[in-house]
Design a protein around this motif. Sequence first.
Motif, short mmCIF file in Angstrom:
data_model
loop_
_atom_site.label_atom_id
_atom_site.label_comp_id
_atom_site.label_asym_id
_atom_site.label_seq_id
_atom_site.Cartn_x
_atom_site.Cartn_y
_atom_site.Cartn_z
N SER A 87 0.62 -1.47 0.09
CA SER A 87 0.09 -0.12 0.11
C SER A 87 0.87 1.37 0.03
O SER A 87 0.22 2.56 0.12
CB SER A 87 -0.95 0.00 1.35
N LEU A 88 2.15 1.13 -0.10
CA LEU A 88 2.95 2.22 0.05
C LEU A 88 2.98 2.96 -1.38
O LEU A 88 2.88 2.51 -2.63
CB LEU A 88 4.17 2.03 0.30
N THR A 89 2.90 4.44 -1.18
CA THR A 89 3.10 5.25 -2.49
C THR A 89 4.82 4.87 -3.28
O THR A 89 5.53 4.07 -2.58
CB THR A 89 3.13 6.78 -2.33
N VAL A 90 4.85 5.31 -4.40
CA VAL A 90 6.19 4.94 -4.98
C VAL A 90 7.12 5.60 -4.29
O VAL A 90 8.33 5.19 -4.09
CB VAL A 90 6.32 5.44 -6.77
N THR A 91 6.80 6.80 -3.83
CA THR A 91 7.94 7.47 -3.04
C THR A 91 8.51 7.09 -1.89
O THR A 91 9.71 6.76 -1.53
CB THR A 91 7.56 9.14 -2.73
N GLN A 92 7.42 6.63 -1.13
CA GLN A 92 7.77 5.97 0.39
C GLN A 92 8.33 4.58 -0.12
O GLN A 92 9.33 4.23 0.62
CB GLN A 92 6.17 5.66 0.96
N PHE A 93 8.00 3.78 -1.02
CA PHE A 93 8.73 2.56 -1.16
C PHE A 93 10.07 2.80 -1.55
O PHE A 93 11.01 2.34 -1.24
CB PHE A 93 7.96 1.83 -2.14
N HIS B 128 13.38 1.42 0.29
CA HIS B 128 14.32 0.55 -0.73
C HIS B 128 15.76 1.13 -0.87
O HIS B 128 16.83 0.49 -0.56
CB HIS B 128 13.67 0.56 -1.98
N LYS B 129 15.79 2.49 -0.85
CA LYS B 129 17.25 3.23 -1.21
C LYS B 129 18.10 3.18 0.22
O LYS B 129 19.23 2.87 0.07
CB LYS B 129 17.00 4.47 -1.96
N LEU C 222 12.43 -3.22 -9.22
CA LEU C 222 11.43 -3.49 -10.16
C LEU C 222 10.30 -4.72 -9.74
O LEU C 222 9.43 -4.62 -9.85
CB LEU C 222 12.01 -3.69 -11.52
N MET C 223 11.13 -5.75 -9.27
CA MET C 223 10.57 -7.00 -8.59
C MET C 223 9.61 -6.78 -7.37
O MET C 223 8.52 -7.44 -7.34
CB MET C 223 11.66 -8.16 -8.40
N SER C 224 9.98 -5.87 -6.87
CA SER C 224 9.20 -5.38 -5.49
C SER C 224 8.01 -4.50 -5.64
O SER C 224 7.25 -4.29 -4.94
CB SER C 224 10.36 -4.95 -4.21
N LEU C 225 8.05 -3.69 -6.84
CA LEU C 225 6.84 -3.04 -7.32
C LEU C 225 5.68 -3.86 -7.46
O LEU C 225 5.66 -5.03 -7.45
CB LEU C 225 7.10 -2.35 -8.49
N MET D 217 10.73 7.67 -13.76
CA MET D 217 9.69 7.12 -14.71
C MET D 217 8.51 6.32 -14.01
O MET D 217 7.41 6.68 -14.39
CB MET D 217 10.36 6.09 -15.70
N VAL D 218 8.84 5.64 -12.84
CA VAL D 218 7.50 5.22 -12.29
C VAL D 218 6.91 5.81 -11.52
O VAL D 218 5.66 5.94 -11.57
CB VAL D 218 8.29 4.14 -11.32
N LEU D 219 7.56 7.01 -11.09
CA LEU D 219 6.87 8.01 -10.37
C LEU D 219 5.65 8.91 -11.16
O LEU D 219 4.60 9.26 -11.05
CB LEU D 219 7.82 9.11 -9.75
N GLN D 220 6.34 9.21 -12.48
CA GLN D 220 5.44 9.82 -13.73
C GLN D 220 4.25 8.72 -13.90
O GLN D 220 3.05 9.23 -14.05
CB GLN D 220 6.15 9.95 -14.81
N GLU D 221 4.46 7.62 -13.93
CA GLU D 221 3.47 6.53 -14.18
C GLU D 221 2.20 6.55 -13.10
O GLU D 221 1.12 6.82 -13.19
CB GLU D 221 3.76 5.27 -14.41
#
Length: 346
Positions: free
Chosen positions: A129-135, A139-140, A176-179, A205-209
């Motif tokens: 349920s995390l947003t792309v930014t939070q995830f 991860h980083k 990418l696998m964890s998305l 790119m994922v954030l824009q999507e």
Amino acid sequence: MENSSNPFFLHHSDNPGLILVSQPLNGENYNSWNRSMMIALSVKNKLGFINGDFPRPADDDPLLQSWIRNDHVVMSWILNCVSKDIVSSVICCRSAKEIWQDLQDRFHQPNGTRIYQLKKDLLNLQQESLTVTQFYTKHKAIWDELQDYLPQRSCVCGENRVLLDYFQQEQIMHFLMSLSDSYNQIKSHVLLMNPLPPMNRVFSMVLQEEKQREIAARSADLNSAFAAQATNSGKSGKKDRDRPLCSYCGKLGHSVDRCFKKHGYPPGLNFKNKSSAVHHVDSSEVSGSSVPQDPPITSSQYQQLLSLLTAQLATSPMPSSSTSEPLQIPSPTDLKGKQIEDDWQG
């Protein structure tokens, strides 16, 4: 002492209550806390007080008092950046170096144990349920700490560059696998790129999507709201069109042949809304039980009617026997409850 590059220099903002890092040490975050504290102390030019580069001067050294003052300031900064439970266990230490060494002995994990824990966290990390930014932030943080444990070599024949490129490729693959599976399309697009873009470019790119999906979802909600409003308006307009319009008074709900304003109100007619005078009544506003009924005739009225009919027959010529039928005089029982219908319907 007035030179800012001197380790004994204290700026007017270097007070004992200063907090150098945002996250205090709680025992579980020692590695990140240690790195943050060393960066902050390096900016203040005070690393020598915790790594032993600036030992305590001799008792007869004129710099002793200045060293004690700076060391106590560093001690205060360290105590301000640890949890209250840990503060009570190091408050009696005599120098900043002693506090720093005590915390390192207790909370520093060997490289093998920490690497094992970080890789285990990576295996369990999923977007959910995390947003792309939070995830991406979580991860980083794990990958950056793992990178610190890589063997550091001097750049000879590009060996270090090859190792870092491989490490970044592994980071992109795991990201990418964890998305979530809903990003399969953008995953395929990234994997088809040769060479793979940098990690920060993949994140962009994922954030824009994600942003495009939010815009599409918002547009869909607005379209649904407009469609529902249009449907309700159409139903209301259709309902009004189905009701008849009086050409005499211009009101909806009745035709000219039923207009009370033109033909007059029936006696005893009861309205649901008695607070205002009306010139027309819709059929739905008339209470069926309130329309008055003709009362049944009494016995005396029946006798009068019978006498009247007898006298009328006596004065009228009798029809021929071939076409006449016997006169049927109703009884009071037959006349009881009979209602006289008006030829005008309200």
